[in-house]
Design an enzyme around this catalytic site. Structure first.
Site, mmCIF file in Angstrom:
data_model
loop_
_atom_site.group_PDB
_atom_site.id
_atom_site.type_symbol
_atom_site.label_atom_id
_atom_site.label_comp_id
_atom_site.label_asym_id
_atom_site.label_seq_id
_atom_site.Cartn_x
_atom_site.Cartn_y
_atom_site.Cartn_z
ATOM 1 N N GLU A 22 34.907 46.710 37.714
ATOM 2 C CA GLU A 22 35.032 45.725 38.746
ATOM 3 C C GLU A 22 35.948 44.749 38.422
ATOM 4 O O GLU A 22 36.480 44.319 37.458
ATOM 5 C CB GLU A 22 33.432 44.952 38.497
ATOM 6 C CG GLU A 22 33.026 44.490 39.656
ATOM 7 C CD GLU A 22 32.639 45.616 40.638
ATOM 8 O OE1 GLU A 22 33.592 45.945 41.313
ATOM 9 O OE2 GLU A 22 31.327 46.013 40.448
ATOM 10 N N SER A 56 29.997 46.605 50.881
ATOM 11 C CA SER A 56 31.091 47.043 51.633
ATOM 12 C C SER A 56 30.944 47.595 53.196
ATOM 13 O O SER A 56 31.544 48.469 53.730
ATOM 14 C CB SER A 56 31.849 48.189 51.066
ATOM 15 O OG SER A 56 32.676 48.226 50.018
ATOM 16 N N ASP A 64 37.100 50.040 47.926
ATOM 17 C CA ASP A 64 36.142 50.391 48.958
ATOM 18 C C ASP A 64 36.210 51.133 50.013
ATOM 19 O O ASP A 64 35.541 52.124 50.429
ATOM 20 C CB ASP A 64 35.557 48.920 49.676
ATOM 21 C CG ASP A 64 35.405 47.798 48.708
ATOM 22 O OD1 ASP A 64 34.908 48.309 47.580
ATOM 23 O OD2 ASP A 64 35.414 46.688 48.931
ATOM 24 N N TYR A 117 38.262 35.044 45.134
ATOM 25 C CA TYR A 117 38.700 36.452 45.004
ATOM 26 C C TYR A 117 40.382 36.405 45.041
ATOM 27 O O TYR A 117 40.914 36.812 44.049
ATOM 28 C CB TYR A 117 38.285 37.245 46.333
ATOM 29 C CG TYR A 117 38.649 38.653 45.973
ATOM 30 C CD1 TYR A 117 37.675 39.802 45.304
ATOM 31 C CD2 TYR A 117 39.852 39.440 46.447
ATOM 32 C CE1 TYR A 117 38.033 40.906 45.107
ATOM 33 C CE2 TYR A 117 40.267 40.771 46.368
ATOM 34 C CZ TYR A 117 39.265 41.490 45.668
ATOM 35 O OH TYR A 117 39.610 42.949 45.343
#
Ligand code: GLA
Length: 383
Positions: A32, A123, A169, A219
């Site tokens: 991750e 996603s 993704d 992010y």
């Protein structure tokens, strides 16, 4: 999703006999916040699809109907439209990058229906991008390979939507395979489909039902912190291009030179890359206990060092780990809400679902959706 039903809905709103395309959401098993560090990820596609029925028009306009939102949007391909902070941005963004690639789209009527829960970290955006990509390409009779399509999906999201996501993704949404998870090297895009074969185990996804607003800005901030880490570490390790190039042993030698926050971010990414490699080895050796322990360590690192978890995710993980037959539990995806992924002994799943939902509901007043997932097929035309 049933093709006939989607076509029927399309015909209710639009003219023409549409073709139908779909693309799945995903769950990441481990690896991750490593993809944009040129690292390793190990996701699988899940059996929730975004489906699009599409028929070309000749007026350079996209008429996009979302069944989920009960909304019809028109986009003018000649108007140089910008993002609207709206679900249609993913379709418009895809159209935008395809045109930049030289495909002149004729316009299209599109009906979209999605099973991927929005804002759940599974996603839904990549599923929408990849199904749109196939649908839009079909209107020009164009073809691109799946790797190129995944890269264009990422580009649409980076440049049009403004989210600096990595490649994971879109890549898994294109390349997913039934009964397989996908081990991807995000630098070379070399990948290996790894069979998830054990009948005795289940992948269980628990949805916190919350999505904290922080997501996108935090992010992008994490990405910048990683880049800063690379810059400082390259004083000692000349030639490194990404955190992927630094081993944990190398990191330990010089970590005192990094500012505390950057040090934590680097420690997560570098250790997560090693965990991901170890987890593939564990799986190949049929060692699910080790795989589960690595999942647990991944969560702890995301919580403490990368700081992208939240109270609800931590609670779901804690409740899961207390259950009999739970080999590993971690948050999955970008974080700040969304889902956890859990590795469960198959015959303990029923009790797990019951215990976790009850306890989570008691503590948060939220009822968590829980999905028992098998690896699904990637984006394709539904014939
Ligand atoms: C989001 C991004 C991915 C990846 C994950 C974290 O899902 O879209 O590219 O960075 O977060 O692993």
């Amino acid at each position: 999703m049933d093709r006939k039903q989607v076509v029927k809905k399309f015909e209710h709103h639009f003219a023409g006999q549409p073709r139908v395309f779909c693309a799945p959401g995903r769950v990441n098993l481990i690896g991750e916040h490593t993809d944009y560090n040129d690292g390793y990820v190990f996701p699988m596609a899940i059996g929730f699809y975004t489906t699009i029925a599409v028929f070309p028009t000749r007026d350079r306009k996209l008429y996009i109907r979302s069944e989920n939102m009960d909304e019809l949007i028109a986009i003018d391909l000649d108007a140089n439209e910008k993002k609207r902070h709206h679900w249609s941005d993913y379709v418009a963004g895809m159209a935008h990058v395809l045109e930049k690639e030289g495909f002149r789209l004729p316009g299209a009527s599109m009906l979209i229906e999605s099973e991927v829960p929005v804002g759940s970290g599974l996603s839904s955006s990549a599923a929408l991008e990849m199904s749109s990509a196939l649908a839009l390409l079909s209107t020009v009779g164009g073809e691109l390979n799946s790797e190129k399509l995944a890269l264009l999906g990422q580009k649409a999201e980076n440049q049009f939507v403004g989210m600096n996501c990595g490649i994971m993704d879109q890549f898994i949404s294109m390349h997913g395979r039934e009964n397989h998870a996908l081990f991807l090297d995000c630098r070379t895009l070399d990948y290996e489909l790894v069979p998830l074969k054990s009948d005795a185990l289940r992948i269980v996804i628990c949805n916190t039902m919350v999505k904290h607003e922080l997501g996108a800005s935090e992010y992008n901030k994490r990405r910048a912190e990683c880049e800063k880490g690379v810059l400082i570490l390259s004083a000692d390790y000349a030639g490194i291009k990404a955190l992927r190039d630094v081993s944990f042993a190398q990191f330990q030698k010089v970590q005192h030179k990094l500012p505390p926050v950057v040090r934590k971010r680097c420690r997560h990414v570098i250790s997560e890359n090693e965990r991901t490699l170890q987890s593939i080895a564990a799986l190949n050796a049929d060692d699910s206990a080790t795989f589960g322990r690595l999942m647990n360590a991944s969560h702890d690192s995301l919580r403490d060092d990368y700081q992208v978890s939240c109270a609800e995710l931590d609670l779901l993980v804690k409740l899961a780990r207390a259950c009999d037959g739970c080999l590993g539990a971690r948050m999955t995806g970008g974080g700040f809400g969304g889902c956890t992924v859990n590795l469960l002994v198959a015959d303990k799943v029923e009790a797990f679902v019951e215990e976790v939902s009850k306890a989570y509901e008691r503590e948060t007043a939220l009822h968590p959706d829980i999905y028992i997932s098998v690896p699904a097929r990637g984006a394709h035309e539904v014939k």
